[in-house]
Design a protein around this motif. Structure first.
Motif, short mmCIF file in Angstrom:
data_model
loop_
_atom_site.label_atom_id
_atom_site.label_comp_id
_atom_site.label_asym_id
_atom_site.label_seq_id
_atom_site.Cartn_x
_atom_site.Cartn_y
_atom_site.Cartn_z
N ALA A 250 0.83 -1.21 0.00
CA ALA A 250 0.00 0.00 0.00
C ALA A 250 0.86 1.26 0.00
O ALA A 250 0.54 2.25 -0.67
N LEU A 251 1.98 1.23 0.73
CA LEU A 251 2.85 2.40 0.80
C LEU A 251 3.49 2.67 -0.57
O LEU A 251 3.63 3.83 -0.98
N LEU A 252 3.88 1.62 -1.29
CA LEU A 252 4.46 1.80 -2.62
C LEU A 252 3.44 2.43 -3.57
O LEU A 252 3.77 3.33 -4.35
N SER A 253 2.20 1.96 -3.51
CA SER A 253 1.15 2.56 -4.33
C SER A 253 0.90 4.00 -3.91
O SER A 253 0.65 4.87 -4.76
N ALA A 254 0.97 4.25 -2.60
CA ALA A 254 0.75 5.62 -2.11
C ALA A 254 1.82 6.57 -2.63
O ALA A 254 1.53 7.74 -2.93
N PHE A 255 3.06 6.11 -2.77
CA PHE A 255 4.12 6.93 -3.35
C PHE A 255 3.76 7.36 -4.78
O PHE A 255 3.96 8.52 -5.17
N CYS A 256 3.24 6.41 -5.56
CA CYS A 256 2.86 6.72 -6.94
C CYS A 256 1.75 7.76 -6.97
O CYS A 256 1.79 8.70 -7.78
N TYR A 257 0.75 7.60 -6.12
CA TYR A 257 -0.33 8.58 -6.04
C TYR A 257 0.21 9.95 -5.63
O TYR A 257 -0.22 10.99 -6.15
N THR A 258 1.15 9.95 -4.69
CA THR A 258 1.65 11.21 -4.15
C THR A 258 2.37 12.03 -5.21
O THR A 258 2.21 13.25 -5.27
N GLU A 259 3.17 11.39 -6.07
CA GLU A 259 3.87 12.14 -7.11
C GLU A 259 2.90 12.87 -8.00
O GLU A 259 3.08 14.05 -8.33
N PHE A 260 1.83 12.19 -8.42
CA PHE A 260 0.83 12.83 -9.26
C PHE A 260 0.10 13.93 -8.50
O PHE A 260 -0.14 15.02 -9.03
N ALA A 261 -0.31 13.65 -7.26
CA ALA A 261 -1.12 14.60 -6.50
C ALA A 261 -0.36 15.89 -6.20
O ALA A 261 -0.94 16.97 -6.19
N VAL A 262 0.95 15.79 -5.95
CA VAL A 262 1.75 16.99 -5.67
C VAL A 262 1.95 17.80 -6.95
O VAL A 262 1.85 19.03 -6.95
N ASP A 263 2.22 17.10 -8.06
CA ASP A 263 2.45 17.79 -9.32
C ASP A 263 1.17 18.37 -9.90
O ASP A 263 1.19 19.39 -10.58
N MET A 264 0.03 17.72 -9.61
CA MET A 264 -1.24 18.12 -10.20
C MET A 264 -2.33 18.02 -9.13
O MET A 264 -3.15 17.10 -9.12
N ALA B 158 -6.87 16.68 -3.05
CA ALA B 158 -5.71 17.51 -3.35
C ALA B 158 -6.08 18.93 -3.73
O ALA B 158 -5.35 19.89 -3.44
N GLU B 159 -7.22 19.11 -4.39
CA GLU B 159 -7.64 20.44 -4.84
C GLU B 159 -8.06 21.33 -3.67
O GLU B 159 -8.20 22.54 -3.83
N GLU B 160 -8.27 20.73 -2.50
CA GLU B 160 -8.72 21.48 -1.34
C GLU B 160 -7.64 21.57 -0.26
O GLU B 160 -7.93 21.90 0.88
N VAL B 161 -6.39 21.26 -0.63
CA VAL B 161 -5.27 21.30 0.32
C VAL B 161 -4.56 22.64 0.21
O VAL B 161 -4.29 23.13 -0.89
N SER B 162 -4.24 23.25 1.34
CA SER B 162 -3.66 24.59 1.33
C SER B 162 -2.24 24.60 0.81
O SER B 162 -1.84 25.50 0.06
N GLU B 163 -1.41 23.63 1.19
CA GLU B 163 -0.02 23.55 0.72
C GLU B 163 0.25 22.14 0.21
O GLU B 163 0.78 21.29 0.94
N PRO B 164 -0.11 21.85 -1.05
CA PRO B 164 -0.03 20.49 -1.57
C PRO B 164 1.37 19.87 -1.49
O PRO B 164 1.51 18.68 -1.19
N THR B 165 2.42 20.65 -1.77
CA THR B 165 3.77 20.07 -1.82
C THR B 165 4.22 19.55 -0.47
O THR B 165 5.05 18.64 -0.39
N ARG B 166 3.71 20.09 0.60
CA ARG B 166 4.06 19.62 1.94
C ARG B 166 3.01 18.68 2.52
O ARG B 166 3.34 17.63 3.08
N ASP B 167 1.75 19.04 2.40
CA ASP B 167 0.68 18.33 3.09
C ASP B 167 0.35 16.99 2.47
O ASP B 167 0.05 16.03 3.19
N ILE B 168 0.39 16.88 1.14
CA ILE B 168 -0.02 15.63 0.49
C ILE B 168 0.93 14.47 0.80
O ILE B 168 0.47 13.38 1.17
N PRO B 169 2.26 14.63 0.65
CA PRO B 169 3.14 13.50 0.99
C PRO B 169 2.98 13.04 2.43
O PRO B 169 2.95 11.83 2.70
N VAL B 170 2.88 13.99 3.36
CA VAL B 170 2.72 13.62 4.77
C VAL B 170 1.37 12.95 4.99
O VAL B 170 1.27 11.92 5.69
N GLY B 171 0.32 13.51 4.39
CA GLY B 171 -1.02 12.99 4.61
C GLY B 171 -1.22 11.59 4.07
O GLY B 171 -1.75 10.71 4.76
#
Length: 598
Positions: A107-121, A287-300
């Motif tokens: 699950a963590l490996l899949s979460a990494f893949c999601y995180t790269e997309f979510a931070v970039d977009m 992701a569209e409702e996160v105040s600081e995506p580059t910091r909050d999404i990877p941690v979240g």
């Protein structure tokens, strides 16, 4: 310009203006599919023009604690209360704790893949948007449609199971007392559950009102639920015995030791308990409702998966200490461990209450996620665009939320769906597999640039070959008898996969680097995620594939009969570059007289 806009407006949705026009459109289906199915958007378009079709922006009010809360709420549902007992009794034994650790890593490996997309977009579309910018419209529509259907059916099942778990908490046979049996309806559709409908409608109203308030509610429910989880863990370590980790209740019939079924049983157990992790993908839709995506999404995203893995391993260990693995109640392992215990029967009621809170949090997060998926699918015009509207007062996708809430409630009212692993989310696992492929493809192929076309074929060939190697390994694992021949064939498949990965790593250069956050050790981590997801998909039962096939066939039919024509019309009329909700319907690009672009 005004004349041009009136002409565009008058010709809008021309494929559906009359039966004659629709017949003409069907005659052009092949040409339109060729033109639209592989059409991709860019990150810029998803962040600006595509998002603008919803009208008002969603409010950026979420931070990383909110995302961690959503992740915990989405994952720690009723599934863990069922999956743990089945995996321990049938597959892994006390080593189910290792099964949870392996599933958590996957699950963590899949979460990494999601995180790269979510931070970039950071948009609300989640996997739909990620696949649309990578593989095109049809791949995104097919996976998105399956994911939404899985959400709807799973949420209906979860809502109905709330009735049963609430009964366990208060000591009432709720299926008998609180469900109305209608004799003239067929079995499986004849028990009306008004409580499940009420729960769904209340949550729908909540998520329509405000995402931030929904987050607060989720935090409260999740905190209460985690308190129950910790209570179960403490009781397990207090009342349990370490000898139960190696000694079965009936040594004459069942093997002893920590791994009574061997490493194969541990891996099969990991495939079964992985269903308990499904839900973290809903975090990426926020992701569209996160105040600081580059910091909050990877941690979240990653933080919630890591925390849940620790909780699950502790729960599995406490259960294995309470009861020998061959004496576990498969249907209700945790509450069953206390039912026959003198003076401790009340603990089973507490566990039922904890599961009820878990169901509510899981349902809340899932319904938030499914509404945002549908909202962004509406932005692409492959479903009616009104589903993409964001309400100006609440800053939430009200139309999508209300539509899916009513749809889910209607199914939960009549249909006797069961959460006990019969509704393993094969569609969700398929999307995880697709996202892992997409993150590799996007890194090594610069989408939309013809000069990088030479990179697409080696990358696509690698992904296909690697998936086939993983599929061969999975089929051998499940279909061949244990022995030296099986071990040798598995080793050959693993070596082939490793060779393909190594050759690709050194022979094909990356076309782009993430600006903010990227998956480390590219392409090793997403490749392992691909392999593990193929293995998990191969562990599901036949009915899951039948359901997946039916959903996929229905989605393809909808795309051929409606979506590709609506998308084609939107492209022809300029709506794909038009700001939805703009009172002046201003064309931002593609107009004949050179309108300005945003």
């Amino acid at each position: 310009m005004a004349k041009r806009e009136r002409e565009i407006s008058s010709s809008s949705s021309s494929s559906f203006a009359s039966l004659r026009e629709y017949g003409r459109a069907l005659g052009e289906t092949h040409r339109r599919i060729v033109r639209r199915a592989g059409s991709v958007t860019t990150t810029y378009e998803e962040m600006s023009r595509v998002r603008a079709r919803s009208g008002p922006d969603m409010a950026r009010t979420l931070r990383w604690p909110d995302l961690v809360g959503f992740g915990l709420g989405g994952m720690v549902g009723a599934g863990v209360f069922v999956a743990t007992g089945r995996a321990a009794r049938l597959y892994a034994g006390p080593a189910v704790v290792v099964s949870y650790a392996i599933a958590g890593l996957c699950a963590l490996l899949s979460a990494f893949c999601y995180t790269e997309f979510a931070v970039d977009m950071p948009v609300a579309g989640g996997a739909f948007s990620y696949l649309r910018v990578t593989f095109g419209e049809f791949a995104a529509f097919l996976t998105g449609a399956n994911l939404i259907m899985e959400y709807v059916f799973s949420n209906a099942a979860v809502a109905r199971s709330f009735t049963a778990y609430l009964g366990t908490a208060i000591g009432v046979d709720t299926p008998e007392k609180w469900r109305v049996t209608v004799s003239f309806l067929p079995k499986g559709f004849n028990q009306i559950d008004l409580l499940a409908v009420g729960v769904i409608l209340l949550i729908t109203i909540c998520i329509c009102y405000s995402t931030k308030e929904s987050s607060v509610l989720n935090m409260v429910l999740t905190t209460i639920h985690i308190a129950f989880i910790l209570f179960i863990i403490v009781m397990g370590f207090w009342r349990g015995e370490w000898r139960n980790l190696t000694h079965p209740a009936d040594p004459s019939k069942d093997a002893g030791g920590f791994m009574p079924y061997g490493i194969g049983g541990v891996l099969n157990g990991a495939a079964m308990v992985y269903v308990s992790y499904i839900g973290y993908d809903a975090v990426s839709t926020m992701a569209e409702e996160v105040s600081e995506p580059t910091r909050d999404i990877p941690v979240g995203v990653s933080g919630s998966v890591a925390l849940v893995t620790v909780l699950y391993c502790l729960m599995a260990l406490s259960m294995s200490m309470l009861v020998p693995y061959d004496a576990i109640d498969v249907e209700s392992p945790f509450s069953g461990a206390f039912k026959g215990s003198d003076g401790w029967g009340w603990v089973s009621n507490v566990i039922g209450a904890g599961a009820s809170f878990g169901i509510l949090t899981s349902l809340l997060v899932s319904m938030l996620g499914q509404a945002r998926y549908l909202c962004v699918i509406g932005r692409s015009n492959v479903v009616p665009a009104w589903l993409a509207k964001v309400h100006p007062s609440t800053a939430t996708p009200v139309n999508a939320s209300a539509f899916l809430g009513l749809f889910t409630a209607a199914i939960a009212l009549f249909t006797d769906l069961d959460i006990l692993l019969d509704l393993v989310s094969i569609g969700t696992l398929f999307v995880f597999y697709m996202v892992a492929n997409a993150v590799v493809y996007r890194r090594y192929v610069a989408a939309g640039t013809g000069s990088d076309a030479n990179r697409s074929w080696p990358t696509a060939a690698f992904l296909l070959s690697f998936s086939l190697a993983a599929l061969a390994f999975t089929l051998l694992w499940h279909c061949t008898p244990t022995g030296i021949a099986k071990a040798a064939l598995l080793a050959v498949c693993a070596a082939a996969a490793l060779s393909l990965l190594t050759a690709f790593r050194f022979l094909v250069p990356q076309a782009r680097k993430p600006e903010f956050w990227g998956v480390p050790m590219m392409p090793w981590i997403p490749a392992v995620s691909i392999f593990l997801n193929v293995f998990l998909l191969g562990s599901l039962d036949g009915p899951s594939y039948v359901r997946f096939g039916l959903f996929s066939a229905a989605a393809v039919l909808v795309y051929v009969l409606y979506s590709v024509h609506a998308s084609h019309d939107a492209e022809e009329n300029g709506d794909l570059l038009m700001k939805v909700g703009d009172s002046e319907a201003r064309i931002v690009a593609g107009a004949g007289d050179g309108a300005s672009k945003v």
